[in-house]
Scaffold this motif. Structure first.
Motif, PDB file in Angstrom:
ATOM      1  N   LYS A   1      -2.970   9.776   9.456  1.00 40.80           N
ATOM      2  CA  LYS A   1      -2.943   8.322   9.545  1.00 40.80           C
ATOM      3  C   LYS A   1      -4.141   7.717   8.802  1.00 40.80           C
ATOM      4  CE  LYS A   1      -0.272   8.134  13.737  1.00 40.80           C
ATOM      5  NZ  LYS A   1       0.990   7.981  13.069  1.00 40.80           N
ATOM      6  N   PRO A   2      -3.983   6.502   8.289  1.00 41.63           N
ATOM      7  CA  PRO A   2      -5.114   5.838   7.642  1.00 41.63           C
ATOM      8  C   PRO A   2      -6.225   5.600   8.660  1.00 41.63           C
ATOM      9  CG  PRO A   2      -3.062   4.682   7.189  1.00 41.63           C
ATOM     10  CD  PRO A   2      -2.774   5.698   8.233  1.00 41.63           C
ATOM     11  N   PRO A   3      -7.448   5.821   8.274  1.00 43.64           N
ATOM     12  CA  PRO A   3      -8.542   5.632   9.234  1.00 43.64           C
ATOM     13  C   PRO A   3      -8.836   4.159   9.489  1.00 43.64           C
ATOM     14  CG  PRO A   3      -9.435   6.156   7.093  1.00 43.64           C
ATOM     15  CD  PRO A   3      -7.938   6.280   6.972  1.00 43.64           C
ATOM     16  N   SER A   4      -9.479   3.923  10.596  1.00 45.58           N
ATOM     17  CA  SER A   4      -9.995   2.585  10.886  1.00 45.58           C
ATOM     18  C   SER A   4     -11.105   2.289   9.885  1.00 45.58           C
ATOM     19  CB  SER A   4     -10.553   2.540  12.308  1.00 45.58           C
ATOM     20  OG  SER A   4     -11.273   1.345  12.513  1.00 45.58           O
TER      21      SER A   4
ATOM     22  N   ALA B   1     -11.762   2.967  -5.740  1.00 50.89           N
ATOM     23  CA  ALA B   1     -11.534   3.342  -7.140  1.00 50.89           C
ATOM     24  C   ALA B   1     -10.925   4.730  -7.301  1.00 50.89           C
ATOM     25  CB  ALA B   1     -12.840   3.270  -7.917  1.00 50.89           C
ATOM     26  N   SER B   2     -11.357   5.678  -6.478  1.00 54.59           N
ATOM     27  CA  SER B   2     -10.958   7.074  -6.678  1.00 54.59           C
ATOM     28  C   SER B   2      -9.915   7.581  -5.700  1.00 54.59           C
ATOM     29  CB  SER B   2     -12.190   7.977  -6.570  1.00 54.59           C
ATOM     30  OG  SER B   2     -13.160   7.586  -7.511  1.00 54.59           O
ATOM     31  N   GLY B   3      -9.749   6.873  -4.583  1.00 55.64           N
ATOM     32  CA  GLY B   3      -8.858   7.369  -3.544  1.00 55.64           C
ATOM     33  C   GLY B   3      -9.595   8.327  -2.628  1.00 55.64           C
ATOM     34  N   TYR B   4      -8.922   8.697  -1.553  1.00 54.49           N
ATOM     35  CA  TYR B   4      -9.512   9.641  -0.598  1.00 54.49           C
ATOM     36  C   TYR B   4      -8.388  10.176   0.277  1.00 54.49           C
ATOM     37  CZ  TYR B   4     -12.563  11.646   2.943  1.00 54.49           C
ATOM     38  OH  TYR B   4     -13.190  12.526   3.797  1.00 54.49           O
ATOM     39  N   GLY B   5      -8.331  11.472   0.432  1.00 53.41           N
ATOM     40  CA  GLY B   5      -7.257  12.061   1.231  1.00 53.41           C
ATOM     41  C   GLY B   5      -5.908  11.691   0.636  1.00 53.41           C
ATOM     42  N   LEU B   6      -5.049  11.086   1.436  1.00 50.47           N
ATOM     43  CA  LEU B   6      -3.727  10.683   0.965  1.00 50.47           C
ATOM     44  C   LEU B   6      -3.728   9.341   0.238  1.00 50.47           C
ATOM     45  CD1 LEU B   6      -1.599  11.693   4.097  1.00 50.47           C
ATOM     46  CD2 LEU B   6      -1.894  12.961   1.961  1.00 50.47           C
ATOM     47  N   MET B   7      -4.845   8.634   0.292  1.00 50.55           N
ATOM     48  CA  MET B   7      -4.938   7.336  -0.378  1.00 50.55           C
ATOM     49  C   MET B   7      -5.118   7.542  -1.876  1.00 50.55           C
ATOM     50  SD  MET B   7      -7.779   4.397   0.238  1.00 50.55           S
ATOM     51  CE  MET B   7      -8.316   3.433  -1.159  1.00 50.55           C
TER      52      MET B   7
ATOM     53  N   SER C   1      -5.859   6.450  -5.910  1.00 49.68           N
ATOM     54  CA  SER C   1      -6.826   5.619  -6.623  1.00 49.68           C
ATOM     55  C   SER C   1      -6.218   4.246  -6.875  1.00 49.68           C
ATOM     56  CB  SER C   1      -7.167   6.264  -7.972  1.00 49.68           C
ATOM     57  OG  SER C   1      -7.800   5.321  -8.814  1.00 49.68           O
ATOM     58  N   TYR C   2      -7.030   3.222  -6.687  1.00 45.44           N
ATOM     59  CA  TYR C   2      -6.606   1.859  -7.009  1.00 45.44           C
ATOM     60  C   TYR C   2      -7.394   1.322  -8.206  1.00 45.44           C
ATOM     61  CZ  TYR C   2      -3.656   1.466  -2.911  1.00 45.44           C
ATOM     62  OH  TYR C   2      -2.646   1.646  -2.000  1.00 45.44           O
ATOM     63  N   ALA C   3      -8.008   2.209  -8.961  1.00 50.06           N
ATOM     64  CA  ALA C   3      -8.841   1.797 -10.101  1.00 50.06           C
ATOM     65  C   ALA C   3      -8.052   0.969 -11.110  1.00 50.06           C
ATOM     66  CB  ALA C   3      -9.454   3.013 -10.776  1.00 50.06           C
ATOM     67  N   SER C   4      -6.809   1.318 -11.352  1.00 49.08           N
ATOM     68  CA  SER C   4      -6.024   0.579 -12.346  1.00 49.08           C
ATOM     69  C   SER C   4      -5.391  -0.681 -11.770  1.00 49.08           C
ATOM     70  CB  SER C   4      -4.944   1.479 -12.953  1.00 49.08           C
ATOM     71  OG  SER C   4      -4.018   1.860 -11.955  1.00 49.08           O
ATOM     72  N   ALA C   5      -5.310  -0.783 -10.457  1.00 50.89           N
ATOM     73  CA  ALA C   5      -4.657  -1.935  -9.820  1.00 50.89           C
ATOM     74  C   ALA C   5      -5.633  -2.996  -9.338  1.00 50.89           C
ATOM     75  CB  ALA C   5      -3.802  -1.455  -8.642  1.00 50.89           C
ATOM     76  N   ILE C   6      -6.861  -2.580  -9.024  1.00 54.79           N
ATOM     77  CA  ILE C   6      -7.843  -3.511  -8.464  1.00 54.79           C
ATOM     78  C   ILE C   6      -9.068  -3.537  -9.364  1.00 54.79           C
ATOM     79  CG2 ILE C   6      -9.246  -4.099  -6.445  1.00 54.79           C
ATOM     80  CD1 ILE C   6      -7.305  -2.465  -4.727  1.00 54.79           C
ATOM     81  N   PRO C   7      -9.309  -4.660 -10.035  1.00 59.40           N
ATOM     82  CA  PRO C   7     -10.503  -4.766 -10.892  1.00 59.40           C
ATOM     83  C   PRO C   7     -11.795  -4.629 -10.077  1.00 59.40           C
ATOM     84  CG  PRO C   7      -8.999  -6.614 -11.266  1.00 59.40           C
ATOM     85  CD  PRO C   7      -8.501  -5.864 -10.068  1.00 59.40           C
ATOM     86  N   VAL C   8     -12.859  -4.249 -10.743  1.00 65.03           N
ATOM     87  CA  VAL C   8     -14.150  -4.027 -10.078  1.00 65.03           C
ATOM     88  C   VAL C   8     -14.562  -5.245  -9.259  1.00 65.03           C
ATOM     89  CG1 VAL C   8     -16.615  -3.615 -10.476  1.00 65.03           C
ATOM     90  CG2 VAL C   8     -14.911  -2.334 -11.780  1.00 65.03           C
TER      91      VAL C   8
END
Length: 109
Positions: free
Chosen positions: A36-39, A58-64, A66-73
């Motif tokens: 499950k996604p953590p709190s 930016a890089s993702g973690y576990g099952l999440m 990367s959102y680097a290409s979808a979410i600008p800095v």
């Protein structure tokens, strides 16, 4: 403006899994059986540095992923700032300064 942008981006990208309150309670989270996604608002998440939060977005973690290409800095910073707001929601309202109470009323409507 930064927090408003962060709230908007959080609602779109993070809340579907992490929940509107950032507590890991969402429709998608209930369907996830492997992990499950953590709190994002518990003590462990609150102890993470801002850099770590930005890296995970930016890089993702576990099952999440990367959102680097979808979410600008810029938006990643706004999301991280909004997550910090969510982490402090459990402060008693009467313990806030009058200015903070006014700001809280604005965000709680």
């Amino acid at each position: 403006a930064l927090l408003e942008r962060g709230r908007d981006r959080f609602s779109r990208f993070c809340a579907p899994c992490h929940g509107v309150a950032g507590d890991g309670d969402s429709y998608i989270a209930h369907a996830m059986t492997l992990r499950k996604p953590p709190s994002l608002v518990d003590a462990a998440a609150a102890s993470l540095s801002d850099d770590r939060i930005l890296t995970v977005i930016a890089s993702g973690y576990g099952l999440m992923p990367s959102y680097a290409s979808a979410i600008p800095v810029r938006d990643r910073h706004a999301i991280a700032s909004y997550v910090r707001v969510l982490q402090h929601r459990e402060v008693a309202f009467d313990q806030l300064s009058p200015e903070q109470q006014q700001e809280a009323r604005r965000w709680l409507r």
